[in-house]
Design a protein around this motif. Structure first.
Motif, mmCIF file in Angstrom:
data_model
loop_
_atom_site.group_PDB
_atom_site.id
_atom_site.type_symbol
_atom_site.label_atom_id
_atom_site.label_comp_id
_atom_site.label_asym_id
_atom_site.label_seq_id
_atom_site.Cartn_x
_atom_site.Cartn_y
_atom_site.Cartn_z
ATOM 1 N N THR A 181 0.827 -1.207 0.000
ATOM 2 C CA THR A 181 0.000 0.000 0.000
ATOM 3 C C THR A 181 0.858 1.253 0.000
ATOM 4 N N VAL A 182 1.864 1.273 0.875
ATOM 5 C CA VAL A 182 2.753 2.436 0.942
ATOM 6 C C VAL A 182 3.538 2.588 -0.351
ATOM 7 N N ARG A 183 3.984 1.478 -0.933
ATOM 8 C CA ARG A 183 4.762 1.555 -2.177
ATOM 9 C C ARG A 183 3.920 2.148 -3.307
ATOM 10 N N LEU A 184 2.674 1.692 -3.432
ATOM 11 C CA LEU A 184 1.810 2.219 -4.490
ATOM 12 C C LEU A 184 1.477 3.693 -4.252
ATOM 13 N N GLU A 185 1.229 4.056 -2.994
ATOM 14 C CA GLU A 185 0.926 5.458 -2.697
ATOM 15 C C GLU A 185 2.127 6.348 -2.981
ATOM 16 N N VAL A 186 3.310 5.905 -2.552
ATOM 17 C CA VAL A 186 4.520 6.691 -2.805
ATOM 18 C C VAL A 186 4.790 6.809 -4.299
ATOM 19 N N ALA A 187 4.620 5.716 -5.040
ATOM 20 C CA ALA A 187 4.873 5.756 -6.481
ATOM 21 C C ALA A 187 3.925 6.732 -7.173
ATOM 22 N N GLY A 188 2.645 6.731 -6.771
ATOM 23 C CA GLY A 188 1.691 7.650 -7.388
ATOM 24 C C GLY A 188 1.992 9.100 -7.068
ATOM 25 N N VAL A 189 2.282 9.381 -5.788
ATOM 26 C CA VAL A 189 2.591 10.759 -5.403
ATOM 27 C C VAL A 189 3.894 11.216 -6.054
ATOM 28 N N LEU A 190 4.864 10.312 -6.155
ATOM 29 C CA LEU A 190 6.138 10.669 -6.769
ATOM 30 C C LEU A 190 5.968 11.016 -8.243
ATOM 31 N N GLU A 191 5.116 10.276 -8.935
ATOM 32 C CA GLU A 191 4.851 10.592 -10.337
ATOM 33 C C GLU A 191 4.176 11.956 -10.473
ATOM 34 N N ASP A 192 3.212 12.239 -9.596
ATOM 35 C CA ASP A 192 2.569 13.547 -9.622
ATOM 36 C C ASP A 192 3.569 14.657 -9.287
ATOM 37 N N TYR A 193 4.473 14.383 -8.350
ATOM 38 C CA TYR A 193 5.470 15.393 -7.977
ATOM 39 C C TYR A 193 6.404 15.699 -9.142
ATOM 40 N N ARG A 194 6.820 14.663 -9.879
ATOM 41 C CA ARG A 194 7.683 14.910 -11.037
ATOM 42 C C ARG A 194 6.964 15.753 -12.092
ATOM 43 N N SER A 195 5.698 15.449 -12.337
ATOM 44 C CA SER A 195 4.939 16.233 -13.321
ATOM 45 C C SER A 195 4.778 17.675 -12.860
ATOM 46 N N ALA A 196 4.435 17.864 -11.588
ATOM 47 C CA ALA A 196 4.277 19.224 -11.061
ATOM 48 C C ALA A 196 5.601 19.971 -11.063
ATOM 49 N N SER A 197 6.691 19.269 -10.788
ATOM 50 C CA SER A 197 8.005 19.916 -10.805
ATOM 51 C C SER A 197 8.377 20.370 -12.207
ATOM 52 N N ALA A 198 8.092 19.531 -13.201
ATOM 53 C CA ALA A 198 8.386 19.925 -14.584
ATOM 54 C C ALA A 198 7.542 21.120 -15.006
ATOM 55 N N GLU A 199 6.260 21.125 -14.634
ATOM 56 C CA GLU A 199 5.394 22.253 -14.978
ATOM 57 C C GLU A 199 5.824 23.520 -14.252
ATOM 58 N N ARG A 200 6.202 23.374 -13.009
ATOM 59 C CA ARG A 200 6.662 24.533 -12.248
ATOM 60 C C ARG A 200 7.940 25.107 -12.840
ATOM 61 N N ASP A 201 8.886 24.230 -13.211
ATOM 62 C CA ASP A 201 10.127 24.717 -13.816
ATOM 63 C C ASP A 201 9.857 25.419 -15.140
ATOM 64 N N ARG A 202 8.905 24.887 -15.890
ATOM 65 C CA ARG A 202 8.601 25.485 -17.187
ATOM 66 C C ARG A 202 8.014 26.885 -17.044
ATOM 67 N N LEU A 203 7.136 27.070 -16.051
ATOM 68 C CA LEU A 203 6.468 28.360 -15.891
ATOM 69 C C LEU A 203 7.281 29.357 -15.078
ATOM 70 N N VAL A 204 7.829 28.896 -13.966
ATOM 71 C CA VAL A 204 8.453 29.825 -13.033
ATOM 72 C C VAL A 204 9.836 30.266 -13.508
ATOM 73 N N ALA A 205 10.500 29.464 -14.318
ATOM 74 C CA ALA A 205 11.871 29.789 -14.714
ATOM 75 C C ALA A 205 11.952 31.164 -15.370
ATOM 76 N N ASP A 206 11.010 31.478 -16.270
ATOM 77 C CA ASP A 206 11.040 32.741 -17.000
ATOM 78 C C ASP A 206 9.892 33.666 -16.618
ATOM 79 N N CYS A 207 9.253 33.390 -15.474
ATOM 80 C CA CYS A 207 8.063 34.172 -15.122
ATOM 81 C C CYS A 207 8.418 35.634 -14.870
ATOM 82 N N GLU A 208 9.399 35.881 -14.023
ATOM 83 C CA GLU A 208 9.744 37.256 -13.685
ATOM 84 C C GLU A 208 10.266 38.018 -14.901
ATOM 85 N N GLN A 209 11.153 37.365 -15.646
ATOM 86 C CA GLN A 209 11.713 38.037 -16.820
ATOM 87 C C GLN A 209 10.638 38.311 -17.864
#
Length: 291
Positions: A181-209
């Motif tokens: 149960t913990v392995r499946l929950e961690v794997a799902g949250v980790l996948e969501d975290y990677r997607s959110a991290s990629a989206e955040r890097d894409r938007l925030v990197a050049d947001c101020e500029q």
């Protein structure tokens, strides 16, 4: 702050619509739409402020301090999850090492294994020496031994052994189920975290500029006589909406990072000891203690 800026821009657009409506240039329906959009945004701002105060009161109650003393930390400049932890197997092992509920399940399995071994040991019969002597007969010596066999009748039927084995099997099944149960929950949250991290890097990197460049262009276009005030205000409002999208992406990234910390049982800001970002963790060895 961004919502307040957007509300100020919508108020200016409302004023422009009112002037145009009074001059007969714009339709009264456009003024109504501008008023409605402003009132809706101010209602959203009030709801956001109320929700923030509610969260601050909850934090104060949990921390045992007055609400006035609660100070929120600024946004982190470094990733809240170290790269070495971005592996489902590593986080699952960390959860079993940190979380009390998982440690209790492991302890119950170990205790059940010891109880099963103790019940099995009490089941084995054994001999007890009573006495011995020499008996002389026709010039021959003979050693006479008397012994008694002690049989644990209460345990010989195997009731205690079967019960302890059933408890051990149940404890092992519970641990395996929790691990999966913990392995499946961690794997799902980790996948969501990677997607959110990629989206955040894409938007925030050049947001101020990007925001600064677009603000300068809008300010320059506002000086052109062919560009209307309504278009300028709309462009500025859309730029504020873009900055809100960047902020939402960063908030989702931080929320999933906190979720990973909750699942794994603690902070993940520091790198795992003795392990680099690219190291491969050892697979978990399923422990089975035979009775």
């Amino acid at each position: 702050a961004l919502l307040e800026q957007m509300a100020a821009l919508r108020a200016q657009r409302r004023d422009v619509r009112r002037e145009e409506s009074q001059a007969g240039v714009a339709s009264p329906l456009e003024l109504i739409r501008a008023e409605t959009r402003l009132v809706s945004l101010r209602s959203d701002i009030c709801g956001q402020q109320t929700a923030r105060q509610r969260l601050l009161r909850r934090i104060a109650v949990l921390a045992g301090v007055p609400v006035a003393q609660v100070r929120l930390q600024p946004r982190p400049t470094s990733p809240p999850v170290a790269p070495g932890w971005l592996d489902a197997a590593v986080l699952t092992e960390l959860a079993f090492a940190r979380r009390p509920d998982l440690a209790r399940a492991e302890h119950e399995k170990t205790a059940a294994a010891h109880h099963s071994a103790a019940a099995q040991a009490r089941r084995v019969p054994w001999l007890r020496y009573v006495e011995g002597s020499y008996a002389a007969e026709e010039n021959e010596s003979e050693w006479e031994v008397r012994a008694v066999a002690e049989i644990p009748v209460a345990d010989w039927l195997g009731d205690r052994v079967r019960r302890s084995r059933a408890e051990l099997a149940a404890a092992e099944t519970r641990v395996r189920g929790l691990y999966e149960t913990v392995r499946l929950e961690v794997a799902g949250v980790l996948e969501d975290y990677r997607s959110a991290s990629a989206e955040r890097d894409r938007l925030v990197a050049d947001c101020e500029q990007f925001s600064a460049a677009m603000s300068a262009r809008i300010a320059a276009l506002a000086q052109e006589p062919t560009v209307g005030r309504e278009d300028v205000l709309q462009a500025r409002e859309e730029l504020v909406a873009y900055r809100r999208a960047c902020l939402k992406a960063e908030r989702e990234w931080l929320r999933l990072a906190q979720y990973l910390e909750t699942v794994s049982g603690g902070s993940l800001a520091e790198a795992p000891p003795g392990q680099g970002p690219g190291a491969t963790p050892a697979p978990r060895q399923e422990e089975h203690i035979s009775p």
